[in-house]
Design a protein around this motif. Structure first.
Motif, PDB file in Angstrom:
ATOM      1  N   TRP A  38      37.809 -53.144  69.466  1.00  0.00           N
ATOM      2  CA  TRP A  38      39.454 -52.766  70.196  1.00  0.00           C
ATOM      3  C   TRP A  38      38.304 -51.217  70.365  1.00  0.00           C
ATOM      4  CZ3 TRP A  38      43.789 -52.367  71.423  1.00  0.00           C
ATOM      5  CH2 TRP A  38      44.511 -50.272  71.163  1.00  0.00           C
ATOM      6  N   SER A  39      37.180 -50.708  69.611  1.00  0.00           N
ATOM      7  CA  SER A  39      36.505 -49.526  69.463  1.00  0.00           C
ATOM      8  C   SER A  39      34.959 -49.283  70.842  1.00  0.00           C
ATOM      9  CB  SER A  39      35.781 -49.019  68.422  1.00  0.00           C
ATOM     10  OG  SER A  39      34.352 -50.266  67.793  1.00  0.00           O
ATOM     11  N   ALA A  40      34.828 -50.729  70.907  1.00  0.00           N
ATOM     12  CA  ALA A  40      34.283 -50.807  72.160  1.00  0.00           C
ATOM     13  C   ALA A  40      33.043 -50.621  71.661  1.00  0.00           C
ATOM     14  CB  ALA A  40      33.928 -49.865  73.813  1.00  0.00           C
ATOM     15  N   CYS A  80      45.490 -41.386  78.560  1.00  0.00           N
ATOM     16  CA  CYS A  80      43.963 -41.400  78.600  1.00  0.00           C
ATOM     17  C   CYS A  80      43.381 -43.050  78.083  1.00  0.00           C
ATOM     18  CB  CYS A  80      43.376 -40.388  77.876  1.00  0.00           C
ATOM     19  SG  CYS A  80      43.636 -40.054  75.768  1.00  0.00           S
ATOM     20  N   GLY A  81      44.067 -43.078  77.122  1.00  0.00           N
ATOM     21  CA  GLY A  81      43.529 -44.604  77.092  1.00  0.00           C
ATOM     22  C   GLY A  81      42.343 -44.111  75.419  1.00  0.00           C
ATOM     23  N   GLY A  82      42.724 -42.952  75.011  1.00  0.00           N
ATOM     24  CA  GLY A  82      42.188 -42.511  73.945  1.00  0.00           C
ATOM     25  C   GLY A  82      42.944 -43.297  72.642  1.00  0.00           C
ATOM     26  N   TYR A  97      40.999 -43.229  63.269  1.00  0.00           N
ATOM     27  CA  TYR A  97      39.387 -43.260  63.732  1.00  0.00           C
ATOM     28  C   TYR A  97      39.036 -41.964  63.213  1.00  0.00           C
ATOM     29  CZ  TYR A  97      41.629 -47.002  65.948  1.00  0.00           C
ATOM     30  OH  TYR A  97      43.060 -47.940  65.950  1.00  0.00           O
ATOM     31  N   ALA A  98      38.263 -41.562  62.361  1.00  0.00           N
ATOM     32  CA  ALA A  98      36.417 -40.756  62.054  1.00  0.00           C
ATOM     33  C   ALA A  98      36.971 -39.933  63.119  1.00  0.00           C
ATOM     34  CB  ALA A  98      35.811 -41.554  60.752  1.00  0.00           C
ATOM     35  N   ALA A  99      36.174 -40.233  63.863  1.00  0.00           N
ATOM     36  CA  ALA A  99      36.127 -40.302  65.489  1.00  0.00           C
ATOM     37  C   ALA A  99      37.547 -38.608  65.832  1.00  0.00           C
ATOM     38  CB  ALA A  99      35.555 -40.496  66.591  1.00  0.00           C
ATOM     39  N   VAL A 100      38.967 -39.147  65.248  1.00  0.00           N
ATOM     40  CA  VAL A 100      39.724 -38.606  65.816  1.00  0.00           C
ATOM     41  C   VAL A 100      39.702 -37.462  65.259  1.00  0.00           C
ATOM     42  CG1 VAL A 100      42.288 -38.906  66.693  1.00  0.00           C
ATOM     43  CG2 VAL A 100      40.725 -40.298  66.987  1.00  0.00           C
ATOM     44  N   ILE A 101      39.253 -36.947  64.008  1.00  0.00           N
ATOM     45  CA  ILE A 101      39.080 -36.063  63.001  1.00  0.00           C
ATOM     46  C   ILE A 101      38.132 -34.990  62.997  1.00  0.00           C
ATOM     47  CG2 ILE A 101      40.825 -35.433  60.556  1.00  0.00           C
ATOM     48  CD1 ILE A 101      40.739 -38.425  60.813  1.00  0.00           C
ATOM     49  N   PRO A 102      37.368 -33.951  63.669  1.00  0.00           N
ATOM     50  CA  PRO A 102      36.742 -33.500  64.109  1.00  0.00           C
ATOM     51  C   PRO A 102      35.939 -32.864  62.695  1.00  0.00           C
ATOM     52  CG  PRO A 102      37.458 -32.289  65.679  1.00  0.00           C
ATOM     53  CD  PRO A 102      38.530 -34.463  65.385  1.00  0.00           C
ATOM     54  N   GLY A 103      36.920 -32.195  62.385  1.00  0.00           N
ATOM     55  CA  GLY A 103      37.420 -31.078  60.888  1.00  0.00           C
ATOM     56  C   GLY A 103      37.091 -31.884  60.027  1.00  0.00           C
ATOM     57  N   LEU A 104      37.123 -33.615  59.947  1.00  0.00           N
ATOM     58  CA  LEU A 104      37.084 -33.781  58.436  1.00  0.00           C
ATOM     59  C   LEU A 104      35.805 -34.026  57.824  1.00  0.00           C
ATOM     60  CD1 LEU A 104      38.583 -35.521  56.029  1.00  0.00           C
ATOM     61  CD2 LEU A 104      38.032 -37.905  57.477  1.00  0.00           C
TER      62      LEU A 104
END
Length: 144
Positions: A38-40, A80-82, A97-104
């Motif tokens: 899923w995440s490639a 975008c398919g993101g 997904y951690a990458a989707v929450i940049p401020g965390l």
């Protein structure tokens, strides 16, 4: 009285905006075949939240869903398919997904489904064969 911290996130193009409130139930890395495909990527960084802590701020109409199994409802942006998140109803948790929450402040605590790894990691974190016992797994820890 302290207020719970809210973190903003979005898909790749920004058409879908989300927010997570409070602290995640867990953070770590998943090595299962489904997450890798899923995440490639060889590893997927996850943050697990109670569903009520996750809200779609805008763009809900732009979200598509796919579930290969009843355990995981994977959601992504139709523009975008993101990838955005995965709902895990049987666990009562939502993986944003951690990458989707940049401020965390991502502080991984565990590797799950490590028996399926294609990229061994030596970071001192526990390596679960599947998932922790409190989440319905075997609780078996594997060596690094």
């Amino acid at each position: 009285m302290s207020e719970e911290k809210t973190h903003q996130g979005s898909c790749f193009c920004g058409a879908v905006q989300l927010a997570v409130k409070g602290e995640p139930e867990a953070m770590g890395y998943c090595h299962c075949e489904f997450c890798r495909h899923w995440s490639a990527g060889p590893i997927n960084a996850f943050t697990l939240w109670k569903p009520e802590a996750v809200s779609i701020v805008s763009g809900a109409e732009n979200i598509a869903t796919y579930n290969k199994t009843p355990e995981s409802y994977r959601k992504w942006c139709k523009t975008c398919g993101g990838h955005i998140l995965t709902e895990h109803p049987s666990m009562g948790l939502t993986d944003v997904y951690a990458a989707v929450i940049p401020g965390l402040d991502f502080r991984p605590e565990v590797h799950v489904h490590y028996q399926e790894t294609v990229l061994p990691v030596r970071d001192g974190l526990p390596k679960q064969k599947d998932v922790p016992a409190e989440m319905g797994g075997s609780g078996i820890t594997l060596p690094e």
